[in-house]
Design an enzyme around this catalytic site. Structure first.
Site, mmCIF file in Angstrom:
data_model
loop_
_atom_site.group_PDB
_atom_site.id
_atom_site.type_symbol
_atom_site.label_atom_id
_atom_site.label_comp_id
_atom_site.label_asym_id
_atom_site.label_seq_id
_atom_site.Cartn_x
_atom_site.Cartn_y
_atom_site.Cartn_z
ATOM 1 N N ARG A 75 148.366 3.901 -8.660
ATOM 2 C CA ARG A 75 149.286 4.739 -7.886
ATOM 3 C C ARG A 75 150.456 5.181 -8.768
ATOM 4 O O ARG A 75 150.877 6.340 -8.758
ATOM 5 C CB ARG A 75 149.833 3.970 -6.681
ATOM 6 C CG ARG A 75 148.882 3.858 -5.515
ATOM 7 C CD ARG A 75 149.486 3.076 -4.353
ATOM 8 N NE ARG A 75 148.479 2.210 -3.765
ATOM 9 C CZ ARG A 75 148.679 0.963 -3.369
ATOM 10 N NH1 ARG A 75 149.885 0.420 -3.492
ATOM 11 N NH2 ARG A 75 147.706 0.257 -2.859
ATOM 12 N N GLU A 113 146.154 1.157 3.391
ATOM 13 C CA GLU A 113 144.740 0.756 3.339
ATOM 14 C C GLU A 113 144.607 -0.627 2.720
ATOM 15 O O GLU A 113 143.850 -1.472 3.211
ATOM 16 C CB GLU A 113 143.937 1.765 2.520
ATOM 17 C CG GLU A 113 143.653 3.067 3.221
ATOM 18 C CD GLU A 113 142.879 4.030 2.345
ATOM 19 O OE1 GLU A 113 142.036 4.763 2.870
ATOM 20 O OE2 GLU A 113 143.125 4.049 1.113
ATOM 21 N N GLU A 114 145.330 -0.856 1.641
ATOM 22 C CA GLU A 114 145.270 -2.159 0.979
ATOM 23 C C GLU A 114 145.683 -3.276 1.937
ATOM 24 O O GLU A 114 145.035 -4.319 2.018
ATOM 25 C CB GLU A 114 146.179 -2.152 -0.257
ATOM 26 C CG GLU A 114 146.043 -3.369 -1.131
ATOM 27 C CD GLU A 114 146.880 -3.287 -2.390
ATOM 28 O OE1 GLU A 114 146.879 -4.269 -3.158
ATOM 29 O OE2 GLU A 114 147.548 -2.256 -2.616
ATOM 30 N N GLY A 115 146.748 -3.032 2.692
ATOM 31 C CA GLY A 115 147.199 -4.028 3.659
ATOM 32 C C GLY A 115 146.202 -4.218 4.794
ATOM 33 O O GLY A 115 145.895 -5.354 5.184
#
Length: 502
Positions: free
Chosen positions: A130, A168-170
Protein backbone atom coordinates in the site's frame (compact mmCIF):
# COMPACT_ATOMS: atom_id res chain seq x y z
CA UNK A 1 -50.36 -74.85 -18.52
CA UNK A 2 -49.68 -78.14 -16.78
CA UNK A 3 -49.37 -77.76 -13.00
CA UNK A 4 -45.82 -79.13 -13.09
CA UNK A 5 -44.69 -76.56 -15.65
CA UNK A 6 -46.48 -73.74 -13.86
CA UNK A 7 -44.79 -74.67 -10.57
CA UNK A 8 -41.39 -74.81 -12.24
CA UNK A 9 -41.83 -71.40 -13.80
CA UNK A 10 -43.06 -69.91 -10.52
CA UNK A 11 -40.16 -71.47 -8.65
CA UNK A 12 -37.70 -70.15 -11.23
CA UNK A 13 -39.19 -66.67 -11.09
CA UNK A 14 -39.08 -66.63 -7.28
CA UNK A 15 -35.53 -67.92 -7.22
CA UNK A 16 -34.33 -65.31 -9.69
CA UNK A 17 -36.04 -62.51 -7.81
CA UNK A 18 -34.64 -63.72 -4.49
CA UNK A 19 -31.17 -63.99 -5.96
CA UNK A 20 -31.38 -60.52 -7.44
CA UNK A 21 -32.61 -59.11 -4.15
CA UNK A 22 -29.77 -60.74 -2.28
CA UNK A 23 -27.30 -59.53 -4.90
CA UNK A 24 -28.66 -56.00 -4.66
CA UNK A 25 -28.34 -56.06 -0.87
CA UNK A 26 -24.79 -57.44 -0.97
CA UNK A 27 -23.70 -55.02 -3.68
CA UNK A 28 -25.02 -52.02 -1.78
CA UNK A 29 -23.33 -53.17 1.43
CA UNK A 30 -20.05 -53.84 -0.35
CA UNK A 31 -20.24 -50.56 -2.25
CA UNK A 32 -20.85 -48.65 0.98
CA UNK A 33 -17.99 -50.52 2.66
CA UNK A 34 -15.73 -49.82 -0.28
CA UNK A 35 -16.63 -46.12 -0.29
CA UNK A 36 -16.07 -45.92 3.47
CA UNK A 37 -12.70 -47.58 3.15
CA UNK A 38 -11.47 -45.15 0.50
CA UNK A 39 -9.98 -41.96 1.93
CA UNK A 40 -11.92 -38.81 1.11
CA UNK A 41 -10.30 -36.86 -1.72
CA UNK A 42 -8.75 -33.65 -0.45
CA UNK A 43 -8.56 -30.26 -2.09
CA UNK A 44 -5.75 -27.76 -1.60
CA UNK A 45 -5.33 -24.00 -1.62
CA UNK A 46 -2.24 -21.77 -1.54
CA UNK A 47 -2.13 -18.20 -0.21
CA UNK A 48 0.90 -15.90 -0.12
CA UNK A 49 0.84 -13.34 2.68
CA UNK A 50 3.00 -10.57 1.22
CA UNK A 51 3.53 -8.39 4.28
CA UNK A 52 5.67 -5.32 4.72
CA UNK A 53 8.62 -7.12 6.31
CA UNK A 54 8.37 -10.66 4.93
CA UNK A 55 6.29 -13.00 2.80
CA UNK A 56 4.89 -16.38 3.86
CA UNK A 57 3.11 -19.11 1.91
CA UNK A 58 0.29 -21.03 3.61
CA UNK A 59 -0.86 -24.38 2.25
CA UNK A 60 -4.39 -25.38 3.21
CA UNK A 61 -6.27 -28.67 2.76
CA UNK A 62 -9.89 -29.72 3.18
CA UNK A 63 -12.09 -32.73 2.29
CA UNK A 64 -13.61 -32.15 -1.13
CA UNK A 65 -17.03 -33.39 -0.04
CA UNK A 66 -17.22 -30.85 2.82
CA UNK A 67 -16.46 -27.67 0.95
CA UNK A 68 -19.21 -25.77 2.73
CA UNK A 69 -18.46 -27.30 6.11
CA UNK A 70 -16.93 -25.47 9.03
CA UNK A 71 -13.85 -26.16 11.07
CA UNK A 72 -12.54 -28.62 8.48
CA UNK A 73 -9.82 -26.61 6.74
CA UNK A 74 -6.41 -27.59 8.05
CA UNK A 75 -3.04 -25.93 7.53
CA UNK A 76 -0.68 -28.45 5.97
CA UNK A 77 2.40 -26.28 5.77
CA UNK A 78 3.68 -22.74 6.22
CA UNK A 79 6.78 -21.60 4.36
CA UNK A 80 8.58 -18.34 5.13
CA UNK A 81 10.07 -16.69 2.05
CA UNK A 82 13.70 -15.69 2.47
CA UNK A 83 14.46 -11.99 2.40
CA UNK A 84 12.31 -8.89 2.99
CA UNK A 85 8.75 -8.18 1.85
CA UNK A 86 8.05 -7.82 -1.86
CA UNK A 87 7.69 -4.04 -1.51
CA UNK A 88 11.43 -3.94 -0.78
CA UNK A 89 12.08 -5.09 -4.37
CA UNK A 90 10.81 -1.85 -5.91
CA UNK A 91 14.15 -1.34 -7.68
CA UNK A 92 14.57 -5.05 -8.46
CA UNK A 93 11.13 -6.41 -9.37
CA UNK A 94 12.48 -9.69 -10.73
CA UNK A 95 13.93 -10.40 -7.29
CA UNK A 96 10.43 -10.35 -5.79
CA UNK A 97 9.30 -13.14 -8.11
CA UNK A 98 12.47 -15.17 -7.65
CA UNK A 99 12.15 -15.00 -3.86
CA UNK A 100 8.86 -16.95 -3.97
CA UNK A 101 10.18 -19.96 -5.89
CA UNK A 102 11.71 -21.99 -3.02
CA UNK A 103 8.35 -21.95 -1.19
CA UNK A 104 6.51 -22.82 -4.41
CA UNK A 105 8.90 -25.74 -4.92
CA UNK A 106 8.04 -26.89 -1.41
CA UNK A 107 4.32 -26.60 -2.12
CA UNK A 108 4.68 -28.79 -5.23
CA UNK A 109 6.00 -31.55 -2.99
CA UNK A 110 2.98 -31.25 -0.69
CA UNK A 111 0.14 -30.97 -3.21
CA UNK A 112 -0.35 -34.21 -5.21
CA UNK A 113 0.78 -33.76 -8.83
CA UNK A 114 -2.62 -34.74 -10.24
CA UNK A 115 -4.32 -31.96 -8.21
CA UNK A 116 -1.88 -29.10 -8.70
CA UNK A 117 -3.57 -27.61 -11.76
CA UNK A 118 -6.85 -27.29 -9.87
CA UNK A 119 -5.29 -25.78 -6.72
CA UNK A 120 -6.42 -22.15 -6.28
CA UNK A 121 -3.42 -19.92 -5.57
CA UNK A 122 -3.53 -16.32 -4.41
CA UNK A 123 -1.13 -13.58 -3.37
CA UNK A 124 -2.42 -10.83 -1.14
CA UNK A 125 -0.23 -7.86 -0.30
CA UNK A 126 -0.83 -5.63 2.68
CA UNK A 127 0.51 -2.36 4.07
CA UNK A 128 4.01 -2.55 2.58
CA UNK A 129 2.64 -2.59 -0.95
CA UNK A 130 0.00 0.00 0.00
CA UNK A 131 2.84 2.35 0.89
CA UNK A 132 4.81 1.52 -2.27
CA UNK A 133 1.71 2.12 -4.40
CA UNK A 134 1.36 5.56 -2.79
CA UNK A 135 5.04 6.32 -3.41
CA UNK A 136 5.34 4.92 -6.93
CA UNK A 137 2.40 3.06 -8.48
CA UNK A 138 4.37 1.97 -11.58
CA UNK A 139 7.01 0.26 -9.44
CA UNK A 140 4.27 -1.47 -7.48
CA UNK A 141 2.75 -2.77 -10.74
CA UNK A 142 6.15 -4.03 -11.90
CA UNK A 143 6.59 -5.97 -8.66
CA UNK A 144 3.16 -7.55 -9.09
CA UNK A 145 3.92 -8.41 -12.73
CA UNK A 146 7.10 -10.26 -11.75
CA UNK A 147 5.35 -12.03 -8.90
CA UNK A 148 2.57 -13.19 -11.24
CA UNK A 149 5.14 -14.30 -13.80
CA UNK A 150 7.00 -16.41 -11.22
CA UNK A 151 3.84 -18.09 -9.88
CA UNK A 152 2.63 -18.64 -13.46
CA UNK A 153 5.61 -20.93 -14.09
CA UNK A 154 4.10 -23.49 -11.72
CA UNK A 155 1.20 -25.85 -12.52
CA UNK A 156 -1.33 -24.20 -10.22
CA UNK A 157 -4.57 -22.29 -10.77
CA UNK A 158 -3.21 -18.81 -10.10
CA UNK A 159 -6.07 -16.41 -9.41
CA UNK A 160 -4.12 -13.19 -9.15
CA UNK A 161 -2.05 -10.92 -6.92
CA UNK A 162 -3.43 -7.73 -5.45
CA UNK A 163 -3.23 -5.25 -2.59
CA UNK A 164 -5.80 -5.80 0.14
CA UNK A 165 -7.45 -2.75 1.62
CA UNK A 166 -7.00 -2.22 5.33
CA UNK A 167 -10.66 -3.06 5.98
CA UNK A 168 -10.36 -6.29 3.97
CA UNK A 169 -7.31 -7.30 5.97
CA UNK A 170 -9.20 -6.72 9.21
CA UNK A 171 -12.37 -8.46 8.02
CA UNK A 172 -10.56 -11.54 6.69
CA UNK A 173 -8.64 -11.86 9.95
CA UNK A 174 -11.94 -11.72 11.84
CA UNK A 175 -13.44 -14.39 9.57
CA UNK A 176 -10.38 -16.63 10.06
CA UNK A 177 -10.56 -16.55 13.85
CA UNK A 178 -14.30 -17.11 14.07
CA UNK A 179 -14.32 -19.80 11.38
CA UNK A 180 -11.68 -21.78 13.26
CA UNK A 181 -13.47 -21.29 16.58
CA UNK A 182 -16.78 -22.40 14.98
CA UNK A 183 -18.54 -19.33 16.33
CA UNK A 184 -20.23 -18.58 12.98
CA UNK A 185 -21.88 -21.99 12.60
CA UNK A 186 -21.42 -25.29 14.37
CA UNK A 187 -22.24 -28.82 13.29
CA UNK A 188 -23.23 -31.41 15.90
CA UNK A 189 -22.38 -35.11 15.95
CA UNK A 190 -25.75 -35.83 14.33
CA UNK A 191 -24.94 -33.49 11.45
CA UNK A 192 -27.35 -30.75 12.48
CA UNK A 193 -26.26 -27.16 11.77
CA UNK A 194 -26.71 -24.62 14.55
CA UNK A 195 -25.85 -20.94 14.91
CA UNK A 196 -24.05 -20.14 18.17
CA UNK A 197 -25.26 -16.95 19.88
CA UNK A 198 -23.65 -13.76 18.61
CA UNK A 199 -22.08 -13.32 22.05
CA UNK A 200 -19.73 -16.17 21.12
CA UNK A 201 -18.28 -14.23 18.19
CA UNK A 202 -14.83 -12.83 19.03
CA UNK A 203 -12.93 -9.74 17.93
CA UNK A 204 -9.60 -9.75 16.10
CA UNK A 205 -6.52 -7.63 16.84
CA UNK A 206 -3.66 -7.70 14.35
CA UNK A 207 -0.29 -5.93 14.39
CA UNK A 208 1.86 -6.13 11.29
CA UNK A 209 4.99 -4.32 10.23
CA UNK A 210 3.30 -1.32 8.62
CA UNK A 211 -0.32 -1.37 9.81
CA UNK A 212 -2.54 -2.55 12.66
CA UNK A 213 -6.18 -3.67 12.52
CA UNK A 214 -9.02 -3.91 15.04
CA UNK A 215 -12.23 -5.75 14.10
CA UNK A 216 -15.16 -6.73 16.30
CA UNK A 217 -18.93 -6.99 16.55
CA UNK A 218 -20.06 -3.93 18.54
CA UNK A 219 -23.13 -3.78 20.71
CA UNK A 220 -24.34 -0.55 19.06
CA UNK A 221 -25.03 0.80 15.60
CA UNK A 222 -21.85 1.74 13.75
CA UNK A 223 -22.12 5.47 13.08
CA UNK A 224 -19.29 5.76 10.53
CA UNK A 225 -19.95 3.73 7.37
CA UNK A 226 -16.24 3.79 6.43
CA UNK A 227 -15.53 1.57 9.45
CA UNK A 228 -18.41 -0.85 8.81
CA UNK A 229 -18.23 -4.14 6.94
CA UNK A 230 -21.45 -6.01 6.14
CA UNK A 231 -21.05 -9.78 5.91
CA UNK A 232 -23.58 -12.55 5.35
CA UNK A 233 -22.17 -15.86 6.51
CA UNK A 234 -24.11 -19.12 6.88
CA UNK A 235 -27.41 -17.28 6.60
CA UNK A 236 -26.63 -14.70 9.29
CA UNK A 237 -25.91 -11.01 8.75
CA UNK A 238 -22.99 -9.42 10.60
CA UNK A 239 -22.33 -5.71 10.80
CA UNK A 240 -18.76 -5.57 12.07
CA UNK A 241 -16.57 -2.64 13.01
CA UNK A 242 -13.15 -2.71 11.36
CA UNK A 243 -10.38 -0.19 10.87
CA UNK A 244 -6.76 -0.37 9.77
CA UNK A 245 -4.22 2.23 10.85
CA UNK A 246 -1.54 2.62 8.20
CA UNK A 247 1.92 3.57 9.54
CA UNK A 248 1.03 2.16 12.97
CA UNK A 249 2.42 -1.29 12.35
CA UNK A 250 5.34 -2.10 14.61
CA UNK A 251 8.26 -1.41 12.24
CA UNK A 252 6.88 1.87 10.98
CA UNK A 253 5.85 2.99 14.46
CA UNK A 254 9.32 2.34 15.88
CA UNK A 255 10.86 4.17 12.93
CA UNK A 256 8.55 7.12 13.63
CA UNK A 257 9.56 6.94 17.30
CA UNK A 258 13.22 7.21 16.35
CA UNK A 259 12.49 10.15 14.03
CA UNK A 260 10.58 11.98 16.77
CA UNK A 261 13.53 11.51 19.14
CA UNK A 262 15.88 12.84 16.47
CA UNK A 263 13.76 15.88 15.77
CA UNK A 264 13.90 17.11 19.38
CA UNK A 265 17.70 17.21 19.43
CA UNK A 266 20.01 19.71 17.79
CA UNK A 267 22.95 17.34 17.55
CA UNK A 268 23.65 14.06 15.74
CA UNK A 269 23.27 12.16 19.04
CA UNK A 270 19.90 10.50 19.70
CA UNK A 271 19.13 9.38 23.26
CA UNK A 272 16.71 6.47 22.97
CA UNK A 273 14.82 5.73 26.22
CA UNK A 274 13.44 2.40 24.90
CA UNK A 275 16.86 0.96 24.04
CA UNK A 276 18.84 -0.74 26.84
CA UNK A 277 21.47 1.28 28.61
CA UNK A 278 24.84 0.57 27.06
CA UNK A 279 23.47 -0.06 23.56
CA UNK A 280 24.88 2.10 20.76
CA UNK A 281 24.65 2.13 16.96
CA UNK A 282 25.15 4.47 14.03
CA UNK A 283 22.51 5.06 11.36
CA UNK A 284 22.26 7.45 8.44
CA UNK A 285 19.55 10.00 7.81
CA UNK A 286 18.69 8.08 4.64
CA UNK A 287 18.00 4.91 6.66
CA UNK A 288 15.84 6.76 9.15
CA UNK A 289 13.76 8.71 6.63
CA UNK A 290 13.26 6.09 3.92
CA UNK A 291 9.51 5.62 4.43
CA UNK A 292 6.45 7.71 3.55
CA UNK A 293 5.37 7.14 7.16
CA UNK A 294 8.37 9.18 8.31
CA UNK A 295 8.49 12.58 6.57
CA UNK A 296 12.08 13.79 6.23
CA UNK A 297 13.10 17.10 7.84
CA UNK A 298 13.94 19.99 5.59
CA UNK A 299 16.55 20.34 4.27
CA UNK A 300 17.37 16.60 4.16
CA UNK A 301 20.94 15.41 4.68
CA UNK A 302 20.77 11.71 3.68
CA UNK A 303 24.47 11.04 4.20
CA UNK A 304 24.59 12.44 7.73
CA UNK A 305 25.46 9.83 10.34
CA UNK A 306 23.45 9.73 13.57
CA UNK A 307 24.59 8.01 16.77
CA UNK A 308 21.85 6.29 18.76
CA UNK A 309 22.49 5.62 22.46
CA UNK A 310 20.15 3.62 24.68
CA UNK A 311 19.20 5.10 28.06
CA UNK A 312 16.82 2.41 29.38
CA UNK A 313 14.23 4.76 30.84
CA UNK A 314 10.76 3.11 30.92
CA UNK A 315 8.97 6.30 31.99
CA UNK A 316 10.35 8.38 29.14
CA UNK A 317 9.94 5.42 26.77
CA UNK A 318 6.21 5.23 27.53
CA UNK A 319 5.77 9.01 27.21
CA UNK A 320 7.63 9.06 23.88
CA UNK A 321 5.49 6.25 22.46
CA UNK A 322 2.25 7.90 23.57
CA UNK A 323 3.22 11.00 21.58
CA UNK A 324 2.82 8.92 18.40
CA UNK A 325 -0.94 8.81 19.05
CA UNK A 326 -3.39 11.66 18.77
CA UNK A 327 -5.77 10.71 21.56
CA UNK A 328 -8.23 13.58 21.09
CA UNK A 329 -11.65 12.39 19.93
CA UNK A 330 -13.57 15.62 19.45
CA UNK A 331 -17.05 16.46 20.71
CA UNK A 332 -19.85 13.89 20.95
CA UNK A 333 -17.74 11.11 19.54
CA UNK A 334 -16.07 7.92 20.71
CA UNK A 335 -12.84 7.06 18.98
CA UNK A 336 -9.78 4.93 18.99
CA UNK A 337 -7.03 7.40 18.13
CA UNK A 338 -6.21 10.02 15.50
CA UNK A 339 -9.89 11.00 15.59
CA UNK A 340 -11.02 7.70 14.01
CA UNK A 341 -14.47 6.63 15.15
CA UNK A 342 -14.54 3.44 17.25
CA UNK A 343 -17.39 2.12 19.42
CA UNK A 344 -16.39 0.78 22.85
CA UNK A 345 -14.66 -2.60 22.69
CA UNK A 346 -17.03 -5.48 23.43
CA UNK A 347 -16.68 -9.20 24.04
CA UNK A 348 -13.63 -11.42 23.81
CA UNK A 349 -10.71 -10.63 21.50
CA UNK A 350 -7.99 -12.74 19.94
CA UNK A 351 -4.70 -10.85 19.46
CA UNK A 352 -2.15 -12.28 17.05
CA UNK A 353 0.87 -11.48 14.86
CA UNK A 354 3.05 -8.80 16.47
CA UNK A 355 0.80 -8.40 19.50
CA UNK A 356 1.33 -12.05 20.37
CA UNK A 357 5.06 -12.19 19.57
CA UNK A 358 5.95 -9.01 21.50
CA UNK A 359 4.34 -10.17 24.73
CA UNK A 360 5.26 -13.83 24.30
CA UNK A 361 8.94 -12.82 24.29
CA UNK A 362 8.46 -11.77 27.92
CA UNK A 363 6.17 -14.74 28.76
CA UNK A 364 3.15 -12.47 29.08
CA UNK A 365 0.62 -14.33 26.91
CA UNK A 366 -0.75 -16.65 29.59
CA UNK A 367 -3.62 -14.50 30.83
CA UNK A 368 -1.59 -12.45 33.34
CA UNK A 369 -3.19 -9.43 34.98
CA UNK A 370 -2.58 -6.02 33.48
CA UNK A 371 -0.62 -4.92 36.56
CA UNK A 372 1.77 -7.86 36.18
CA UNK A 373 2.19 -7.18 32.45
CA UNK A 374 2.97 -3.53 33.17
CA UNK A 375 5.45 -4.40 35.91
CA UNK A 376 7.27 -7.00 33.79
CA UNK A 377 7.69 -4.67 30.81
CA UNK A 378 8.75 -1.84 33.11
CA UNK A 379 11.41 -4.00 34.76
CA UNK A 380 12.74 -5.32 31.44
CA UNK A 381 13.07 -1.78 30.09
CA UNK A 382 15.50 -0.93 32.91
CA UNK A 383 17.95 -3.71 32.03
CA UNK A 384 21.36 -2.89 30.68
CA UNK A 385 22.38 -4.13 27.24
CA UNK A 386 24.88 -6.61 28.64
CA UNK A 387 22.22 -8.21 30.87
CA UNK A 388 19.72 -8.41 28.01
CA UNK A 389 22.28 -10.26 25.88
CA UNK A 390 23.18 -12.63 28.71
CA UNK A 391 19.52 -13.45 29.46
CA UNK A 392 18.69 -14.13 25.79
CA UNK A 393 21.91 -15.43 24.23
CA UNK A 394 20.24 -17.02 21.17
CA UNK A 395 18.02 -14.07 20.22
CA UNK A 396 19.19 -11.85 17.37
CA UNK A 397 20.53 -8.39 18.13
CA UNK A 398 17.72 -6.42 16.46
CA UNK A 399 14.96 -8.21 18.36
CA UNK A 400 16.79 -7.71 21.66
CA UNK A 401 17.32 -4.05 20.93
CA UNK A 402 13.66 -3.52 20.09
CA UNK A 403 12.09 -5.76 22.76
CA UNK A 404 11.37 -2.98 25.26
CA UNK A 405 10.10 -0.59 22.59
CA UNK A 406 7.97 -3.28 20.89
CA UNK A 407 6.29 -4.55 24.06
CA UNK A 408 5.72 -0.99 25.30
CA UNK A 409 4.24 -0.05 21.94
CA UNK A 410 1.91 -3.08 21.93
CA UNK A 411 0.67 -2.19 25.40
CA UNK A 412 0.17 1.49 24.52
CA UNK A 413 -1.69 0.56 21.33
CA UNK A 414 -4.11 -1.68 23.22
CA UNK A 415 -4.69 0.56 26.23
CA UNK A 416 -4.40 4.09 24.90
CA UNK A 417 -5.17 3.47 21.23
CA UNK A 418 -7.91 0.84 21.29
CA UNK A 419 -9.17 1.80 24.76
CA UNK A 420 -8.88 -1.53 26.56
CA UNK A 421 -8.91 -1.13 30.33
CA UNK A 422 -7.99 -3.13 33.38
CA UNK A 423 -11.55 -4.51 33.32
CA UNK A 424 -11.46 -5.61 29.66
CA UNK A 425 -7.80 -6.65 29.55
CA UNK A 426 -8.49 -10.24 30.60
CA UNK A 427 -10.86 -10.61 27.65
CA UNK A 428 -7.89 -10.42 25.28
CA UNK A 429 -6.27 -13.76 24.39
CA UNK A 430 -2.86 -13.66 22.77
CA UNK A 431 -2.49 -16.57 20.33
CA UNK A 432 -0.33 -17.59 17.36
CA UNK A 433 -2.75 -20.31 16.22
CA UNK A 434 -6.30 -21.61 16.55
CA UNK A 435 -6.96 -25.31 15.92
CA UNK A 436 -3.34 -25.70 14.70
CA UNK A 437 -3.83 -23.07 12.01
CA UNK A 438 -1.85 -19.82 11.97
CA UNK A 439 -4.13 -16.88 12.70
CA UNK A 440 -4.16 -14.05 10.19
CA UNK A 441 -6.10 -12.85 7.18
CA UNK A 442 -4.96 -15.55 4.70
CA UNK A 443 -7.44 -18.29 5.59
CA UNK A 444 -10.39 -15.88 5.59
CA UNK A 445 -9.20 -14.53 2.23
CA UNK A 446 -9.10 -18.01 0.68
CA UNK A 447 -12.44 -19.02 2.22
CA UNK A 448 -14.03 -15.90 0.76
CA UNK A 449 -12.59 -16.21 -2.74
CA UNK A 450 -13.32 -19.94 -3.03
CA UNK A 451 -16.89 -19.39 -1.72
CA UNK A 452 -16.29 -21.98 0.99
CA UNK A 453 -18.34 -19.97 3.46
CA UNK A 454 -21.80 -19.71 1.87
CA UNK A 455 -24.10 -16.78 2.46
CA UNK A 456 -26.82 -19.26 3.35
CA UNK A 457 -26.63 -22.15 5.80
CA UNK A 458 -25.87 -25.45 4.03
CA UNK A 459 -28.77 -27.87 3.70
CA UNK A 460 -28.32 -31.35 5.10
CA UNK A 461 -28.68 -34.10 2.51
CA UNK A 462 -29.73 -37.49 3.83
CA UNK A 463 -29.65 -40.56 1.61
CA UNK A 464 -27.46 -43.04 -0.22
CA UNK A 465 -24.11 -42.05 -1.62
CA UNK A 466 -23.88 -41.54 -5.39
CA UNK A 467 -22.15 -44.89 -6.00
CA UNK A 468 -24.89 -46.70 -4.06
CA UNK A 469 -27.60 -45.05 -6.13
CA UNK A 470 -25.90 -46.11 -9.35
CA UNK A 471 -25.61 -49.70 -8.18
CA UNK A 472 -29.25 -49.77 -7.06
CA UNK A 473 -30.45 -48.31 -10.36
CA UNK A 474 -28.50 -50.85 -12.45
CA UNK A 475 -29.81 -53.77 -10.37
CA UNK A 476 -33.37 -52.51 -10.63
CA UNK A 477 -33.05 -52.28 -14.41
CA UNK A 478 -31.67 -55.84 -14.60
CA UNK A 479 -34.49 -57.12 -12.40
CA UNK A 480 -37.14 -55.49 -14.58
CA UNK A 481 -35.60 -56.93 -17.77
CA UNK A 482 -35.42 -60.44 -16.29
CA UNK A 483 -38.97 -60.26 -14.97
CA UNK A 484 -40.16 -59.16 -18.42
CA UNK A 485 -38.25 -62.04 -20.06
CA UNK A 486 -39.64 -64.60 -17.59
CA UNK A 487 -43.19 -63.36 -18.07
CA UNK A 488 -42.75 -63.54 -21.86
CA UNK A 489 -41.44 -67.12 -21.67
CA UNK A 490 -44.29 -68.08 -19.35
CA UNK A 491 -46.91 -66.68 -21.71
CA UNK A 492 -45.35 -68.45 -24.70
CA UNK A 493 -45.25 -71.75 -22.85
CA UNK A 494 -48.89 -71.30 -21.78
CA UNK A 495 -49.92 -70.69 -25.39
CA UNK A 496 -47.94 -73.74 -26.54
CA UNK A 497 -49.58 -75.93 -23.90
CA UNK A 498 -53.00 -74.72 -25.01
CA UNK A 499 -52.35 -75.76 -28.65
CA UNK A 500 -51.06 -79.17 -27.56
CA UNK A 501 -54.26 -79.90 -25.63
CA UNK A 502 -56.41 -79.35 -28.69
Amino acid sequence: MPPRLLGAVGWSLGAVLAALGAAAFLLLVLTAAKDAALPARNKYGLVFDAGSTHTALYIYRWPADKENGTGIVSQVEACTVSGPGISSYADNPAGAGASLKPCLDKAMKVVPAEQQRETPTYLGATAGMRLLREQNSSKAEQVFAEVAKAIGEYPVEFRGARVLTGNEEGSFGWITVNYLLETLVKVSITGKWTHPPTEDVVGALDLGGASTQITFLPGTTIDDSSTRALLRLYGTNYSIYTHSYLCYGQNQALKRLMASLHQVTTSSLISHPCYPRGYQENITMAELYNSPCVPAPSPPSPAQVLTVVGTGDPVLCSISIQKLFNLSCGANRTCGFNGVYQPPVRGQFFAFSGLYHNLHFLNLTGGQSLSLVNATIWQFCTWEWEKVQNEFPTTNRTQLRDACAASSYALTLLLRGYKFSERTWLRVRFVPQVANVDVGWTLGYMLNLTNMIPSEAPQRVIGLQRSNWIAATVLLAIMLILIFCLLTVTCCQKSSSGYESL
